[in-house]
Motif scaffolding. Structure first.
Motif, PDB file in Angstrom:
ATOM      1  N   PRO A   1       0.807  -1.228   0.000  1.00  0.00           N
ATOM      2  CA  PRO A   1       0.000   0.000   0.000  1.00  0.00           C
ATOM      3  C   PRO A   1       0.838   1.276   0.000  1.00  0.00           C
ATOM      4  CG  PRO A   1      -0.932  -1.580   1.536  1.00  0.00           C
ATOM      5  CD  PRO A   1       0.390  -2.146   1.081  1.00  0.00           C
ATOM      6  N   ALA A   2       1.988   1.261   0.670  1.00  0.00           N
ATOM      7  CA  ALA A   2       2.843   2.447   0.692  1.00  0.00           C
ATOM      8  C   ALA A   2       3.384   2.756  -0.706  1.00  0.00           C
ATOM      9  CB  ALA A   2       3.999   2.247   1.670  1.00  0.00           C
ATOM     10  N   PHE A   3       3.694   1.703  -1.460  1.00  0.00           N
ATOM     11  CA  PHE A   3       4.147   1.876  -2.842  1.00  0.00           C
ATOM     12  C   PHE A   3       3.030   2.468  -3.694  1.00  0.00           C
ATOM     13  CE2 PHE A   3       4.817  -0.003  -7.143  1.00  0.00           C
ATOM     14  CZ  PHE A   3       6.030   0.600  -7.438  1.00  0.00           C
ATOM     15  N   LEU A   4       1.801   1.972  -3.496  1.00  0.00           N
ATOM     16  CA  LEU A   4       0.658   2.504  -4.237  1.00  0.00           C
ATOM     17  C   LEU A   4       0.390   3.956  -3.853  1.00  0.00           C
ATOM     18  CD1 LEU A   4      -1.775  -0.561  -4.070  1.00  0.00           C
ATOM     19  CD2 LEU A   4      -0.384   0.186  -6.012  1.00  0.00           C
ATOM     20  N   ASP A   5       0.595   4.307  -2.578  1.00  0.00           N
ATOM     21  CA  ASP A   5       0.426   5.696  -2.141  1.00  0.00           C
ATOM     22  C   ASP A   5       1.372   6.617  -2.904  1.00  0.00           C
ATOM     23  OD1 ASP A   5      -1.526   5.118  -0.272  1.00  0.00           O
ATOM     24  OD2 ASP A   5      -0.136   5.028   1.419  1.00  0.00           O
ATOM     25  N   ARG A   6       2.617   6.199  -3.037  1.00  0.00           N
ATOM     26  CA  ARG A   6       3.605   7.037  -3.731  1.00  0.00           C
ATOM     27  C   ARG A   6       3.262   7.186  -5.205  1.00  0.00           C
ATOM     28  NH1 ARG A   6       7.007   4.017  -0.275  1.00  0.00           N
ATOM     29  NH2 ARG A   6       7.624   2.572  -1.938  1.00  0.00           N
ATOM     30  N   LEU A   7       2.859   6.085  -5.828  1.00  0.00           N
ATOM     31  CA  LEU A   7       2.473   6.156  -7.239  1.00  0.00           C
ATOM     32  C   LEU A   7       1.280   7.088  -7.437  1.00  0.00           C
ATOM     33  CD1 LEU A   7       2.676   2.460  -8.508  1.00  0.00           C
ATOM     34  CD2 LEU A   7       4.205   4.349  -9.087  1.00  0.00           C
ATOM     35  N   GLU A   8       0.296   6.960  -6.551  1.00  0.00           N
ATOM     36  CA  GLU A   8      -0.904   7.784  -6.674  1.00  0.00           C
ATOM     37  C   GLU A   8      -0.584   9.267  -6.518  1.00  0.00           C
ATOM     38  OE1 GLU A   8      -5.122   8.464  -4.309  1.00  0.00           O
ATOM     39  OE2 GLU A   8      -4.266   6.435  -4.402  1.00  0.00           O
ATOM     40  N   ALA A   9       0.270   9.593  -5.561  1.00  0.00           N
ATOM     41  CA  ALA A   9       0.622  10.992  -5.334  1.00  0.00           C
ATOM     42  C   ALA A   9       1.250  11.619  -6.572  1.00  0.00           C
ATOM     43  CB  ALA A   9       1.573  11.108  -4.141  1.00  0.00           C
ATOM     44  N   VAL A  10       2.098  10.848  -7.247  1.00  0.00           N
ATOM     45  CA  VAL A  10       2.746  11.355  -8.462  1.00  0.00           C
ATOM     46  C   VAL A  10       1.755  11.429  -9.616  1.00  0.00           C
ATOM     47  CG1 VAL A  10       4.487  10.845 -10.207  1.00  0.00           C
ATOM     48  CG2 VAL A  10       5.031  10.538  -7.787  1.00  0.00           C
ATOM     49  N   ALA A  11       0.923  10.403  -9.759  1.00  0.00           N
ATOM     50  CA  ALA A  11       0.057  10.299 -10.930  1.00  0.00           C
ATOM     51  C   ALA A  11      -1.078  11.307 -10.945  1.00  0.00           C
ATOM     52  CB  ALA A  11      -0.516   8.881 -11.024  1.00  0.00           C
TER      53      ALA A  11
END
Length: 250
Positions: free
Chosen positions: A130-140
């Motif tokens: 989930p932390a990886f998905l959080d980072r991707l979402e913030a950028v995207a």
């Protein structure tokens, strides 16, 4: 200046301000009926005098549509769920920049078939951190988060039966995509993850029972949207039904 003159001047000043559109996303499992209901909501908004556009993920812009073909064909699957998440994020970033951001800035309402919640559910179910998905979402997403998310909830039995009927319809060239062919157990876990997300953000989500008729679902969505944006919609009424548009599935 008299009161009525002040009111008139204020209204004129407000009318000249740039109007920011609303961003509504639709989520749900396979066969939930998202595409049908997005079309119906667009018609109702148009009837209320609101300009709305429909878009989808993955896709929505030329580059994102190319990535969509790779993802839904299953060609990225052998690279693992993390790489799928990265590809979804890349498509989303382009989609936001090329379509969502300009539409909202011009005052249009954007109705999007899937957004970041789907990545969180689909790739999260597959084991991505989930932390990886959080980072991707913030950028995207670049700060562009939905004003409202409509979650159309259906059981996997209902949704997958719709997918099968759609694929087997006479003249249909639509084969099940990479995610539609997953096991029933996977679909059940995704459904619960969507419901968990909705429970964690009740101010953003409206959970709609997608197992009823298309008319009933459309009316429930319309009431939820009107309740969420009363200033924008006022006493707007429903659009007329259209049998060619109001199919189930998608």
């Amino acid at each position: 200046m008299r009161d009525e003159e002040r009111v008139g001047a204020t209204r004129e000043a407000l009318s000249e301000l740039p109007r920011q559109g609303r961003f509504i996303t639709f989520e749900g499992g396979e066969g939930a009926g998202k595409s049908t209901q997005i079309s119906r909501l667009k018609d109702r908004l148009n009837a209320a005098g609101i300009s709305a556009i429909v878009t989808r993920e993955p896709g929505g812009s030329p580059t994102a549509e190319t990535i969509r073909e790779l993802l839904l064909s299953g060609k990225v699957k052998p690279l693992g769920a993390e790489m799928e998440a990265v590809m979804f994020a890349a498509a989303r970033a382009d989609h936001v920049d090329e379509k969502i951001r300009p539409a909202l800035a011009s005052g249009d309402w954007v109705l999007c078939d899937r957004f970041a919640d789907s990545t969180r559910v689909y790739q999260g179910e597959a084991g991505v951190d989930p932390a990886f998905l959080d980072r991707l979402e913030a950028v995207a997403v670049g700060g562009y988060r939905p004003d409202m998310t409509v979650l159309i909830d259906v059981s996997p039995d209902v949704g997958l039966s719709r997918v099968a009927a759609r694929s087997g319809a006479s003249g249909s060239s639509s084969d099940p995509d990479r995610f539609e062919t997953d096991t029933k157990e996977v679909h059940m876990r995704r459904r619960q993850l969507f419901l968990d997300l909705a429970a964690s953000e009740p101010s953003r989500f409206a959970v709609i029972d997608g197992g009823t008729s298309a008319d009933a679902v459309a009316n429930e969505i319309w009431q939820a949207v009107r309740a969420r944006f009363p200033v924008d919609l006022g006493h707007a009424g429903p659009a007329a039904p259209d049998a060619r548009r109001d199919r189930i599935g998608g």
